[in-house]
Motif scaffolding. Structure first.
Motif, PDB file in Angstrom:
ATOM      1  N   ILE A 128       0.819  -1.208   0.000  1.00  0.00           N
ATOM      2  CA  ILE A 128       0.000   0.000   0.000  1.00  0.00           C
ATOM      3  C   ILE A 128       0.855   1.262   0.000  1.00  0.00           C
ATOM      4  O   ILE A 128       0.486   2.269  -0.608  1.00  0.00           O
ATOM      5  N   SER A 129       2.006   1.228   0.634  1.00  0.00           N
ATOM      6  CA  SER A 129       2.852   2.425   0.747  1.00  0.00           C
ATOM      7  C   SER A 129       3.192   3.079  -0.590  1.00  0.00           C
ATOM      8  O   SER A 129       3.045   4.297  -0.719  1.00  0.00           O
ATOM      9  N   PRO A 130       3.654   2.339  -1.596  1.00  0.00           N
ATOM     10  CA  PRO A 130       3.972   3.011  -2.864  1.00  0.00           C
ATOM     11  C   PRO A 130       2.763   3.682  -3.510  1.00  0.00           C
ATOM     12  O   PRO A 130       2.891   4.748  -4.109  1.00  0.00           O
ATOM     13  N   ILE A 131       1.582   3.091  -3.350  1.00  0.00           N
ATOM     14  CA  ILE A 131       0.376   3.689  -3.916  1.00  0.00           C
ATOM     15  C   ILE A 131       0.094   5.029  -3.258  1.00  0.00           C
ATOM     16  O   ILE A 131      -0.187   6.031  -3.926  1.00  0.00           O
ATOM     17  N   VAL A 132       0.189   5.064  -1.938  1.00  0.00           N
ATOM     18  CA  VAL A 132      -0.040   6.305  -1.196  1.00  0.00           C
ATOM     19  C   VAL A 132       1.036   7.342  -1.533  1.00  0.00           C
ATOM     20  O   VAL A 132       0.741   8.522  -1.723  1.00  0.00           O
TER      21      VAL A 132
ATOM     22  N   SER B 299       9.403  -2.890  -2.003  1.00  0.00           N
ATOM     23  CA  SER B 299       8.125  -3.532  -1.697  1.00  0.00           C
ATOM     24  C   SER B 299       7.896  -4.733  -2.599  1.00  0.00           C
ATOM     25  O   SER B 299       7.388  -5.770  -2.157  1.00  0.00           O
ATOM     26  N   THR B 300       8.289  -4.606  -3.858  1.00  0.00           N
ATOM     27  CA  THR B 300       8.150  -5.721  -4.788  1.00  0.00           C
ATOM     28  C   THR B 300       9.045  -6.888  -4.374  1.00  0.00           C
ATOM     29  O   THR B 300       8.614  -8.053  -4.403  1.00  0.00           O
TER      30      THR B 300
ATOM     31  N   VAL C 268      10.254   5.347  -6.353  1.00  0.00           N
ATOM     32  CA  VAL C 268      10.640   4.192  -7.162  1.00  0.00           C
ATOM     33  C   VAL C 268      11.429   3.196  -6.313  1.00  0.00           C
ATOM     34  O   VAL C 268      11.223   1.981  -6.408  1.00  0.00           O
ATOM     35  N   GLY C 269      12.313   3.693  -5.443  1.00  0.00           N
ATOM     36  CA  GLY C 269      13.074   2.813  -4.554  1.00  0.00           C
ATOM     37  C   GLY C 269      12.178   2.056  -3.592  1.00  0.00           C
ATOM     38  O   GLY C 269      12.338   0.841  -3.399  1.00  0.00           O
TER      39      GLY C 269
ATOM     40  N   LEU D 121       2.811  12.332  -4.125  1.00  0.00           N
ATOM     41  CA  LEU D 121       3.740  12.960  -5.057  1.00  0.00           C
ATOM     42  C   LEU D 121       2.995  13.724  -6.139  1.00  0.00           C
ATOM     43  O   LEU D 121       3.359  14.852  -6.480  1.00  0.00           O
ATOM     44  N   VAL D 122       1.941  13.121  -6.668  1.00  0.00           N
ATOM     45  CA  VAL D 122       1.141  13.803  -7.692  1.00  0.00           C
ATOM     46  C   VAL D 122       0.514  15.071  -7.116  1.00  0.00           C
ATOM     47  O   VAL D 122       0.533  16.133  -7.761  1.00  0.00           O
TER      48      VAL D 122
END
Length: 76
Positions: A19-23, A61-62, A55-56, A28-29
């Motif tokens: 969930i963190s990268p989505i948030v 997370s991936t 991106v990092g 950022l947007v």
């Protein structure tokens, strides 16, 4: 019973990692929009730095997700 608790903790961390990268992308947007923040919006240098961090985090997370899934299937 303790092993189930550990598995639950690992599962919640994996979910948080997904969930963190989505948030972060959403934030950022929003912080890049001059129409929303005016002069307080991100400048070009900060935009590049923040994108690199997002991106990092998404990459890590991936990796966490893949390692966890491999562990669940006994492949890791």
């Amino acid at each position: 019973m303790p092993s189930r608790s550990v598995q639950l903790l690992i599962g919640t961390q994996v979910l948080q990692g997904l969930i963190s990268p989505i948030v972060l992308v959403y934030l950022l947007v929003l912080t890049n929009r001059r129409s929303l923040l005016g002069a307080a919006a991100n400048g070009p240098r900060y935009r590049v730095a923040a994108t690199t961090v997002v991106v990092g985090v998404a990459g890590m997370s991936t990796i966490l997700l893949v390692q966890t899934l491999l562990g669940w299937f006994g492949l890791g």
